[in-house]
Design a protein around this motif. Structure first.
Motif, PDB file in Angstrom:
ATOM      1  N   PRO A  27      39.244  41.873  94.894  1.00  0.00           N
ATOM      2  CA  PRO A  27      39.681  43.127  95.506  1.00  0.00           C
ATOM      3  C   PRO A  27      41.188  43.310  95.328  1.00  0.00           C
ATOM      4  N   LEU A  28      41.606  44.547  95.062  1.00  0.00           N
ATOM      5  CA  LEU A  28      43.029  44.862  94.938  1.00  0.00           C
ATOM      6  C   LEU A  28      43.538  45.611  96.160  1.00  0.00           C
ATOM      7  N   PHE A  29      42.933  46.752  96.480  1.00  0.00           N
ATOM      8  CA  PHE A  29      43.340  47.529  97.644  1.00  0.00           C
ATOM      9  C   PHE A  29      42.296  48.587  97.942  1.00  0.00           C
ATOM     10  N   GLU A  85      44.136  59.689  87.838  1.00  0.00           N
ATOM     11  CA  GLU A  85      45.603  59.689  87.810  1.00  0.00           C
ATOM     12  C   GLU A  85      46.181  59.159  89.122  1.00  0.00           C
ATOM     13  N   GLN A  86      45.563  59.510  90.244  1.00  0.00           N
ATOM     14  CA  GLN A  86      46.018  59.003  91.538  1.00  0.00           C
ATOM     15  C   GLN A  86      45.819  57.488  91.601  1.00  0.00           C
ATOM     16  N   GLU A  87      44.675  57.030  91.157  1.00  0.00           N
ATOM     17  CA  GLU A  87      44.376  55.600  91.158  1.00  0.00           C
ATOM     18  C   GLU A  87      45.333  54.842  90.234  1.00  0.00           C
ATOM     19  N   LEU A  91      47.896  51.779  91.081  1.00  0.00           N
ATOM     20  CA  LEU A  91      47.908  50.512  90.339  1.00  0.00           C
ATOM     21  C   LEU A  91      49.311  50.199  89.832  1.00  0.00           C
ATOM     22  N   ARG A  92      50.022  51.205  89.373  1.00  0.00           N
ATOM     23  CA  ARG A  92      51.412  50.995  88.903  1.00  0.00           C
ATOM     24  C   ARG A  92      52.318  50.609  90.053  1.00  0.00           C
ATOM     25  N   LYS A  93      52.209  51.307  91.186  1.00  0.00           N
ATOM     26  CA  LYS A  93      53.065  51.018  92.344  1.00  0.00           C
ATOM     27  C   LYS A  93      52.836  49.621  92.895  1.00  0.00           C
ATOM     28  N   VAL A  97      49.401  47.314  87.136  1.00  0.00           N
ATOM     29  CA  VAL A  97      49.515  47.892  85.791  1.00  0.00           C
ATOM     30  C   VAL A  97      50.989  48.138  85.558  1.00  0.00           C
ATOM     31  N   ILE A  98      51.451  47.900  84.354  1.00  0.00           N
ATOM     32  CA  ILE A  98      52.860  48.134  84.043  1.00  0.00           C
ATOM     33  C   ILE A  98      53.039  49.544  83.532  1.00  0.00           C
TER      34      ILE A  98
END
Length: 98
Positions: A27-29, A85-87, A91-93, A97-98
């Motif tokens: 799980p990530l968030f 795009e929201q997801e 992931l970037r924040k 994901v870089i």
């Protein structure tokens, strides 16, 4: 009424959408996604699978993988869904994901 757990839902969805019987995952968030049409509680996981993959022909015309660069180049161009795009931004924040 059977209550499906989040883990059961994840495994069912990867089977239905990608043809994967079992997916090791972490799980990530989770967050609430809201737009003009709906509100949805999203649980985000990371999983790795080398295939093969199969897609439901009645739902998906074709599937392919995108590089991170391809995704970044197409953000905001109405090519990707607003939900994606929201997801991706989350992931970037969170540095997944870089």
């Amino acid at each position: 009424m059977h209550q499906e757990t989040i883990k059961q839902a994840l495994q069912r969805e990867v089977q239905e959408e990608l043809g994967i019987d079992r997916l090791a995952h972490e799980p990530l968030f989770r967050y609430v996604m809201r737009n003009n049409i709906e509100s949805e509680l999203i649980h985000t996981f990371r999983g790795i699978h080398n295939g093969p993959f199969s897609y439901p022909n009645d739902e998906i015309e074709q599937g392919r993988f995108w590089t991170i660069q391809e995704i970044k180049e197409n953000l905001g161009k109405n090519i990707l869904t607003p939900n994606f795009e929201q997801e991706f931004e989350l992931l970037r924040k969170t540095r997944h994901v870089i």
